[in-house]
Design a protein around this motif. Structure first.
Motif, short mmCIF file in Angstrom:
data_model
loop_
_atom_site.label_atom_id
_atom_site.label_comp_id
_atom_site.label_asym_id
_atom_site.label_seq_id
_atom_site.Cartn_x
_atom_site.Cartn_y
_atom_site.Cartn_z
N GLY A 335 0.79 -1.22 0.00
CA GLY A 335 0.00 0.00 0.00
C GLY A 335 0.82 1.27 0.00
N PHE A 336 2.14 1.16 0.18
CA PHE A 336 3.01 2.34 0.21
C PHE A 336 3.71 2.48 -1.12
N LYS A 337 3.59 3.66 -1.74
CA LYS A 337 4.19 3.89 -3.05
C LYS A 337 4.87 5.26 -3.07
N PRO A 338 6.20 5.29 -3.02
CA PRO A 338 6.91 6.57 -3.07
C PRO A 338 6.60 7.33 -4.36
N ASP A 339 6.74 8.64 -4.30
CA ASP A 339 6.39 9.49 -5.43
C ASP A 339 7.19 9.17 -6.68
N PHE A 340 8.45 8.71 -6.50
CA PHE A 340 9.31 8.52 -7.66
C PHE A 340 9.10 7.18 -8.35
N VAL A 341 8.24 6.32 -7.82
CA VAL A 341 8.00 5.01 -8.43
C VAL A 341 6.96 5.15 -9.53
N ASP A 342 7.31 4.70 -10.73
CA ASP A 342 6.39 4.80 -11.85
C ASP A 342 5.18 3.90 -11.63
N ALA A 343 4.08 4.29 -12.21
CA ALA A 343 2.87 3.50 -12.11
C ALA A 343 2.99 2.22 -12.90
#
Length: 343
Positions: A335-343
């Motif tokens: 559930g945690f997704k850093p801003d720099f990780v692409d979709a």
């Protein structure tokens, strides 16, 4: 000296090994083992050449398959199937899966990807270790074609076994490492609220060794320990270095992992409410147990990986004394997704 000789107390090899063992250990500090961690103690036990380690407390799935009895006999080593395990039902599949209740979430299968093993061995040595950073890249300027491919070309022509030079000899100055035991790295626990701190922790590149000498590609091949996959793991800080970006996961490895997870009915492992696939993705569960590969047991290469043809022979020769262990880890909490990780 064969494994069979060391398992026979009446053999000359066994008696010689016993004499050397007593000679080497007679002055050993009896309190030496008191400072070992439980992991270190287990590692030392199974790495011991003499006396041969007792595998009666090691789960050996091959002992559950009567068709593999000859294979076990040829390799001498034999574990046990009397340990606590739970066979999982797998409708429509010939491969069997087993859960280990003492290690929640651990599921093992001896033959799940056997048909793809030769392809994966080739890929690991020819491509994966060439295209990604390895433990040797820290210290050497490796050939662009990779160590394995370079060595393959030199098998029948030793003049092509090129000399690989250390990076330290090419640098104007190299800082010497501080002598002494390896320093313990004690990190803060990884969690969403500590992610920023961990990400911003300096992760300087490791210092090339100033003491190593030039080596041939064939010599370095035996020293290859790991090749990075996906996010880059910085061994100096025991944290991921996200500034290097997300490495490409080869489709054959990605598909294998997905197939392995999809093949298991996780309700048999966790119950009805946990570990279930959702929205087409696997619900990866973090496993906090310590693991390692302390030793490759002699004469245990499976028959389907032995010399089958001339093209496979160099791979079989390598696998007789080595194993390729792929570790797939959950990097971010669910559930945690850093801003720099692409979709």
């Amino acid at each position: 000296m064969s494994s069979a000789d060391l398992h026979n107390p009446n053999s000359q090899a066994y008696k010689k090994a016993r004499r050397l063992y007593f000679k080497a250990t007679k002055n050993r500090n009896p309190d030496l083992e008191l400072d070992w961690s439980p992991f270190r103690a287990e590692e030392k036990k199974y790495k011991a050449r003499f006396p041969p380690p007792d595998l009666s407390n090691v789960l050996d799935l091959a002992t559950l398959d009567p068709a593999r009895e000859d294979e076990i006999g040829q390799g001498v080593w034999r574990g046990s199937h009397l340990l606590h395990y739970k066979e999982l039902s797998a409708a429509g599949r010939s491969t069997k899966f087993y859960a280990i209740p003492e290690i929640p979430g651990a599921v093992v299968s001896a033959l799940f990807y056997e048909p793809k093993q030769r392809e994966l061995v080739r890929w690991s040595l020819c491509d994966q270790a060439r295209e990604n950073e390895t433990n040797l890249d820290i210290h050497y300027t490796l050939p662009k074609d990779g160590l394995w491919n370079t060595w393959l070309r030199s098998r029948h022509d030793s003049s092509k076994d090129i000399t690989v030079h250390p990076k330290a000899t090419e640098a104007s100055s190299v800082t010497q490492e501080t002598p002494g035991p390896r320093q313990l790295v004690n990190n803060i626990p990884a969690a969403p609220d500590t992610f920023s701190t961990i990400s911003n922790t300096p992760k300087p590149p490791p210092t090339p060794s100033a003491s190593i000498k030039p080596s041939s590609a064939s010599e370095l091949l035996t020293k290859l320990r790991w090749a990075n996959i996906g996010w880059f793991y910085h061994w100096g800080t025991k944290q991921y270095d996200f500034t290097k970006g997300k490495g490409v996961i080869d489709p054959r490895l990605r598909d294998l992992c997905r197939d392995a997870v999809a093949a298991v009915d996780w309700r048999q492992v966790y119950g009805e409410t946990n570990g279930i696939w959702g929205d087409g993705e696997a619900d990866w569960t973090t496993w906090n147990e310590t693991y390692g590969v302390p030793r490759i047991l002699d004469d245990t290469l499976p028959p389907h990986l032995k010399d089958l043809d001339e093209n496979w022979e160099p791979y079989a020769a390598y696998m007789r004394t080595a194993r390729i262990n792929v570790n797939v880890r959950q990097v971010f909490p669910k559930g945690f997704k850093p801003d720099f990780v692409d979709a």
